[in-house]
Enzyme design. Sequence first.
Site, PDB file in Angstrom:
ATOM      1  N   LYS A  54       1.020  -1.114   0.044  1.00  0.00           N
ATOM      2  CA  LYS A  54      -0.134   0.067  -0.036  1.00  0.00           C
ATOM      3  C   LYS A  54       0.843   1.249  -0.046  1.00  0.00           C
ATOM      4  O   LYS A  54       0.478   2.185  -0.428  1.00  0.00           O
ATOM      5  CB  LYS A  54      -0.859  -0.116   1.302  1.00  0.00           C
ATOM      6  CG  LYS A  54      -1.821  -1.086   1.256  1.00  0.00           C
ATOM      7  CD  LYS A  54      -3.181  -0.595   0.056  1.00  0.00           C
ATOM      8  CE  LYS A  54      -4.170  -1.436   0.447  1.00  0.00           C
ATOM      9  NZ  LYS A  54      -5.463  -0.858  -0.599  1.00  0.00           N
ATOM     10  N   SER A  79      -8.781  -0.371   6.171  1.00  0.00           N
ATOM     11  CA  SER A  79      -8.850  -1.274   7.124  1.00  0.00           C
ATOM     12  C   SER A  79      -7.580  -1.401   7.928  1.00  0.00           C
ATOM     13  O   SER A  79      -7.445  -2.389   8.885  1.00  0.00           O
ATOM     14  CB  SER A  79      -9.312  -2.681   6.520  1.00  0.00           C
ATOM     15  OG  SER A  79      -8.284  -3.048   5.702  1.00  0.00           O
ATOM     16  N   GLU A 205      -9.424 -14.156  -4.056  1.00  0.00           N
ATOM     17  CA  GLU A 205     -10.256 -13.621  -3.082  1.00  0.00           C
ATOM     18  C   GLU A 205     -10.655 -14.858  -2.048  1.00  0.00           C
ATOM     19  O   GLU A 205     -10.252 -15.728  -2.161  1.00  0.00           O
ATOM     20  CB  GLU A 205     -11.768 -13.222  -3.543  1.00  0.00           C
ATOM     21  CG  GLU A 205     -11.534 -11.980  -4.612  1.00  0.00           C
ATOM     22  CD  GLU A 205     -13.005 -11.780  -4.882  1.00  0.00           C
ATOM     23  OE1 GLU A 205     -13.310 -10.380  -4.561  1.00  0.00           O
ATOM     24  OE2 GLU A 205     -13.583 -12.374  -5.454  1.00  0.00           O
ATOM     25  N   GLY A 209     -15.710 -13.627   0.646  1.00  0.00           N
ATOM     26  CA  GLY A 209     -15.618 -12.196   0.184  1.00  0.00           C
ATOM     27  C   GLY A 209     -15.398 -12.310  -1.419  1.00  0.00           C
ATOM     28  O   GLY A 209     -14.418 -11.890  -1.923  1.00  0.00           O
ATOM     29  N   ASP A 211     -16.802 -10.919  -4.092  1.00  0.00           N
ATOM     30  CA  ASP A 211     -17.559  -9.825  -4.557  1.00  0.00           C
ATOM     31  C   ASP A 211     -16.998  -9.790  -6.255  1.00  0.00           C
ATOM     32  O   ASP A 211     -17.699  -9.534  -7.251  1.00  0.00           O
ATOM     33  CB  ASP A 211     -17.641  -8.569  -4.016  1.00  0.00           C
ATOM     34  CG  ASP A 211     -16.151  -7.990  -3.639  1.00  0.00           C
ATOM     35  OD1 ASP A 211     -15.296  -8.800  -2.983  1.00  0.00           O
ATOM     36  OD2 ASP A 211     -15.685  -7.100  -4.128  1.00  0.00           O
ATOM     37  N   SER A 304       1.023  -9.514  -0.412  1.00  0.00           N
ATOM     38  CA  SER A 304       0.750  -8.199  -0.550  1.00  0.00           C
ATOM     39  C   SER A 304       1.081  -7.773   1.000  1.00  0.00           C
ATOM     40  O   SER A 304       1.302  -6.422   1.060  1.00  0.00           O
ATOM     41  CB  SER A 304      -0.715  -8.191  -0.705  1.00  0.00           C
ATOM     42  OG  SER A 304      -1.725  -8.826   0.064  1.00  0.00           O
TER      43      SER A 304
END
Length: 319
Positions: A54, A79, A205, A209, A211, A304
Amino acid sequence: MTAPVTLDDIRDAAARLASVAHRTPVVRSRTLDDLVGAEVLIKCENLQRIGAFKFRGAYNAVSRLTPEQLTKGVAAYSSGNHAQAVALAARELGSSAVILVPADTPKSKVDATRGYGAEIVTYDRYTGDRVAIGQALAAERELALIPPYEHPHVIAGQGTAALELLEEAGSLDTLVVPVGGGGLIAGSSTAAKALQPGIRVVGVEPAAGDDTKRSLAAGERVAIPVPHTIADGQAAEIPGELTFSINRNLVDEIALVTDDAIRDAMRFAFERLKLVLEPSGATGIAALLSGQIATSGRVGVILSGGNISPERFAELLGG
């Protein structure tokens, strides 16, 4: 129509990040290769500044603000990992940060964000709309809002992880990337498909979750209830509008992994790779080890993040 993020944007982000972000290592494991039947090249973004990829997107976005905007400060909602990333980016660039986080965000992530000098504001992720709350907070205080993935400069910054991996690893048959809001895979797939048009890009995923998987199947963004999964960094309810516009064209498939598979991957990374991963950071390895991705040839996988407390790590692995 011009693409919202291009390879040139990602290369420009890489130039901005060259002196401030870590060029994280790419590691190998013969044991992993044997288990999955492929040559696996692992990009260790758990060793990035703030412990996750990030920082790349946050710094790229914050560094482009005007002097006036930097003086007033920045805001973000997250989050956990984007929170730390924006807080550190703001500090590096002489600005200040106000971060909106879910009340149940792991304490280690909240403490780290405060440690970078940010002010913390909390909300209930199961009843509150973080986008609306974050936008209102930024407007009230006249802060520049840096969203976690719905921003071309953030996406371009995240894409530098895949750019570095491809520069170091060379040709890959498959690239495996964790998916939450979709920023990392949007940037990664943009870089990968531009450099190697034949590469297969697979997102991962948590099963609770899914989506993005549902959205790609439907051809439009699909919302789900707030996921209950140990992969808190991937607990998205709906793909981002901008990220989905990219991913629907560039991502080839989505694999799903259970919480148990994620735990197994965290254990494998710790025992065999000597790497500490948070659950979201381990989903790529989880998909490989659990056979959710058909693999052959050369496979790149992005780890990640690694932001997890010793207590939570031991709890998840039954210690």
